[in-house]
Design a protein around this motif. Structure first.
Motif, mmCIF file in Angstrom:
data_model
loop_
_atom_site.group_PDB
_atom_site.id
_atom_site.type_symbol
_atom_site.label_atom_id
_atom_site.label_comp_id
_atom_site.label_asym_id
_atom_site.label_seq_id
_atom_site.Cartn_x
_atom_site.Cartn_y
_atom_site.Cartn_z
ATOM 1 N N SER A 131 18.082 63.068 -29.375
ATOM 2 C CA SER A 131 17.118 62.500 -28.698
ATOM 3 C C SER A 131 17.521 61.079 -28.507
ATOM 4 O O SER A 131 17.753 60.075 -28.546
ATOM 5 C CB SER A 131 15.617 62.896 -28.206
ATOM 6 O OG SER A 131 15.065 62.886 -29.313
ATOM 7 N N GLU A 132 16.941 60.396 -27.430
ATOM 8 C CA GLU A 132 16.384 59.351 -26.925
ATOM 9 C C GLU A 132 15.946 58.575 -27.900
ATOM 10 O O GLU A 132 14.965 58.932 -28.997
ATOM 11 C CB GLU A 132 15.364 59.225 -26.003
ATOM 12 C CG GLU A 132 15.420 57.905 -25.416
ATOM 13 C CD GLU A 132 14.227 57.151 -24.121
ATOM 14 O OE1 GLU A 132 14.292 55.994 -23.982
ATOM 15 O OE2 GLU A 132 13.562 58.210 -23.555
ATOM 16 N N GLY A 133 16.613 57.475 -28.083
ATOM 17 C CA GLY A 133 16.367 56.381 -29.428
ATOM 18 C C GLY A 133 17.451 56.847 -31.071
ATOM 19 O O GLY A 133 17.639 55.842 -31.411
ATOM 20 N N PRO A 181 23.087 58.070 -20.637
ATOM 21 C CA PRO A 181 21.340 58.250 -19.840
ATOM 22 C C PRO A 181 20.116 58.501 -20.414
ATOM 23 O O PRO A 181 19.194 59.472 -20.152
ATOM 24 C CB PRO A 181 21.782 59.088 -18.415
ATOM 25 C CG PRO A 181 23.241 58.988 -18.352
ATOM 26 C CD PRO A 181 23.702 58.481 -19.868
ATOM 27 N N GLN A 182 20.918 59.857 -21.862
ATOM 28 C CA GLN A 182 19.764 60.178 -22.265
ATOM 29 C C GLN A 182 19.338 59.133 -23.645
ATOM 30 O O GLN A 182 18.125 59.780 -24.493
ATOM 31 C CB GLN A 182 20.506 61.836 -23.069
ATOM 32 C CG GLN A 182 20.761 62.893 -22.825
ATOM 33 C CD GLN A 182 21.725 62.265 -21.009
ATOM 34 O OE1 GLN A 182 23.046 62.697 -21.936
ATOM 35 N NE2 GLN A 182 21.523 63.396 -20.420
ATOM 36 N N GLY A 183 19.146 58.103 -23.480
ATOM 37 C CA GLY A 183 18.865 57.122 -24.313
ATOM 38 C C GLY A 183 20.033 57.380 -25.777
ATOM 39 O O GLY A 183 18.890 56.659 -26.649
ATOM 40 N N ILE A 184 20.584 58.031 -26.055
ATOM 41 C CA ILE A 184 21.959 57.792 -27.235
ATOM 42 C C ILE A 184 23.038 57.238 -27.310
ATOM 43 O O ILE A 184 23.618 57.684 -26.119
ATOM 44 C CB ILE A 184 21.789 60.077 -27.447
ATOM 45 C CG1 ILE A 184 20.891 60.331 -27.435
ATOM 46 C CG2 ILE A 184 22.804 59.389 -28.576
ATOM 47 C CD1 ILE A 184 21.295 61.617 -27.473
ATOM 48 N N SER A 235 20.686 50.395 -36.382
ATOM 49 C CA SER A 235 19.190 50.135 -36.418
ATOM 50 C C SER A 235 18.516 49.768 -35.248
ATOM 51 O O SER A 235 19.643 50.046 -34.007
ATOM 52 C CB SER A 235 18.513 48.846 -36.881
ATOM 53 O OG SER A 235 19.361 48.052 -36.349
ATOM 54 N N ASP A 236 17.367 49.743 -34.580
ATOM 55 C CA ASP A 236 16.664 49.239 -33.445
ATOM 56 C C ASP A 236 16.995 47.830 -33.092
ATOM 57 O O ASP A 236 16.931 47.424 -32.090
ATOM 58 C CB ASP A 236 15.073 49.552 -33.562
ATOM 59 C CG ASP A 236 15.205 51.240 -33.542
ATOM 60 O OD1 ASP A 236 15.534 52.356 -32.840
ATOM 61 O OD2 ASP A 236 13.697 50.908 -33.311
ATOM 62 N N ASN A 237 17.651 47.266 -34.183
ATOM 63 C CA ASN A 237 17.839 46.312 -33.927
ATOM 64 C C ASN A 237 19.409 45.535 -32.883
ATOM 65 O O ASN A 237 19.602 44.979 -32.079
ATOM 66 C CB ASN A 237 18.327 44.750 -35.361
ATOM 67 C CG ASN A 237 16.905 44.283 -35.652
ATOM 68 O OD1 ASN A 237 16.062 44.843 -35.165
ATOM 69 N ND2 ASN A 237 16.955 44.198 -37.352
ATOM 70 N N ALA A 238 19.707 46.640 -32.455
ATOM 71 C CA ALA A 238 21.166 47.191 -32.017
ATOM 72 C C ALA A 238 20.762 48.028 -30.884
ATOM 73 O O ALA A 238 21.799 47.971 -30.112
ATOM 74 C CB ALA A 238 22.309 47.744 -33.011
ATOM 75 N N ARG A 239 20.031 47.585 -30.698
ATOM 76 C CA ARG A 239 19.473 49.295 -29.639
ATOM 77 C C ARG A 239 20.540 48.839 -28.135
ATOM 78 O O ARG A 239 20.077 49.804 -27.001
ATOM 79 C CB ARG A 239 18.108 49.053 -29.573
ATOM 80 C CG ARG A 239 17.545 47.156 -28.706
ATOM 81 C CD ARG A 239 16.309 46.815 -28.470
ATOM 82 N NE ARG A 239 15.392 45.710 -28.441
ATOM 83 C CZ ARG A 239 15.206 44.725 -29.271
ATOM 84 N NH1 ARG A 239 15.562 45.303 -30.532
ATOM 85 N NH2 ARG A 239 15.108 43.660 -28.981
ATOM 86 N N TRP A 240 20.957 47.800 -27.544
ATOM 87 C CA TRP A 240 22.043 47.152 -26.807
ATOM 88 C C TRP A 240 23.316 47.267 -26.464
ATOM 89 O O TRP A 240 24.407 46.585 -26.031
ATOM 90 C CB TRP A 240 21.065 45.839 -26.219
ATOM 91 C CG TRP A 240 21.396 45.545 -24.181
ATOM 92 C CD1 TRP A 240 22.473 44.271 -23.796
ATOM 93 C CD2 TRP A 240 20.764 46.627 -23.729
ATOM 94 N NE1 TRP A 240 22.254 44.720 -22.607
ATOM 95 C CE2 TRP A 240 21.976 45.790 -22.019
ATOM 96 C CE3 TRP A 240 20.571 47.462 -23.464
ATOM 97 C CZ2 TRP A 240 21.204 46.066 -20.660
ATOM 98 C CZ3 TRP A 240 20.093 48.254 -21.721
ATOM 99 C CH2 TRP A 240 20.698 47.637 -20.556
ATOM 100 N N ILE A 241 23.612 47.680 -27.442
ATOM 101 C CA ILE A 241 24.674 48.194 -28.363
ATOM 102 C C ILE A 241 25.028 49.395 -27.878
ATOM 103 O O ILE A 241 24.255 50.751 -28.494
ATOM 104 C CB ILE A 241 25.154 47.673 -29.470
ATOM 105 C CG1 ILE A 241 24.655 46.234 -29.777
ATOM 106 C CG2 ILE A 241 26.643 47.877 -29.506
ATOM 107 C CD1 ILE A 241 24.851 45.818 -30.863
ATOM 108 N N THR A 242 25.968 49.485 -27.316
ATOM 109 C CA THR A 242 26.787 51.275 -27.125
ATOM 110 C C THR A 242 28.412 51.055 -26.610
ATOM 111 O O THR A 242 28.061 50.680 -25.976
ATOM 112 C CB THR A 242 25.454 52.151 -26.208
ATOM 113 O OG1 THR A 242 26.110 53.434 -26.230
ATOM 114 C CG2 THR A 242 25.606 51.670 -24.656
#
Length: 254
Positions: A131-133, A181-184, A235-242
């Motif tokens: 899920s998201e995250g 869009p699901q935050g994955i 990790s959350d440090n890469a939260r803007w990489i997809t």
């Protein structure tokens, strides 16, 4: 790296890059499922090492080359952790080097069954508990984008293996678009030549020379070099990489 208390499934984690990744995740506080296909002893050794350092880990078995392997692994994952998975590291894979004339249908089918089909359906089966995250990291290869080795009809190459990694990188981009869009998040890490059992050619002087000749950094990569990047991307440090493919190759093919 904010992996504390996250649940991570790492496929092919009994040795090589997968094992190093499991150890890196555990150091960062993640609870690790150490997947293996046939190497039970090596998987248990990795689990014991993690636990001896205060980490949490459990070995989990499934043969991803079989038609029901992905569903079986997903089922065992749910049984082990419940209804939420934070990170999937899709590392399990097989390789083969051969002249073009030396490949068989069985070789080709095994490469795609393990590397592509197994990964595709594992993602499919695990999405209900992501899920998201949550995020997915696929271990690709420099071979997805560059020709590795010395091209020639009489020379062995990894072209069939490389094509499976190209397929995985295509899936990564599509998964990233579909699941965003699901935050994955979904990303790939593309190692160069790494000192593992899969890189036996580096154990010869000639093979080592070829590997070093295409790199800016004149040493062979270690599994830990890749594992630390996987841990960052997860990790959350890469939260803007997809949707990215991160090269971890010592500056190969520059």
């Amino acid at each position: 790296m904010t992996l504390e208390n996250k649940w991570a499934l790492i496929t092919g984690a009994s040795r090589g890059i997968g094992r190093a990744t499991a150890l890196a995740f555990a150091r960062e506080g993640a609870h690790v499922l150490v997947h293996y296909g046939r190497s039970a002893k090596e998987a248990e050794t990795a689990v014991s090492e993690i636990r001896s350092k205060g980490g949490q880990a459990e070995a989990i078995q499934a043969d991803l080359s079989t038609p029901d392997g992905a569903a079986l692994l997903a089922s065992r994952t749910r049984s082990a952790i419940g209804d939420h998975l934070d990170v999937l590291v899709a590392n399990a894979g097989v390789s083969k080097a051969s002249r073009i004339a030396g490949y068989t249908v069985e070789d080709f089918d095994n490469l795609y069954a393990t590397n592509v089909r197994g990964t595709f359906f594992l993602v499919q089966q695990l999405l209900p508990i992501m899920s998201e995250g949550s995020n997915i990291v696929v271990v690709s290869s420099i071979g997805a984008r560059f020709v590795v080795g010395v091209p020639g009809l009489e020379n062995p190459s990894i072209l069939a293996y490389a094509s499976t990694k190209g397929a995985l990188e295509t899936l990564v981009r599509n998964w990233a678009a579909i699941l965003g869009p699901q935050g994955i998040r979904v990303n790939a890490v593309a190692p160069g030549v790494i000192e593992t059992d899969m890189s036996n050619f580096t154990k010869t002087d000639a093979g080592r020379e070829v590997a070093l000749g295409m790199q800016a950094l004149k040493r062979l990569g270690k599994p830990e070099d890749v594992a630390d990047v996987v841990a960052f991307i997860a990790s959350d440090n890469a939260r803007w990489i997809t949707g990215a493919s991160i090269p971890v190759d010592g500056g190969s093919k520059l």
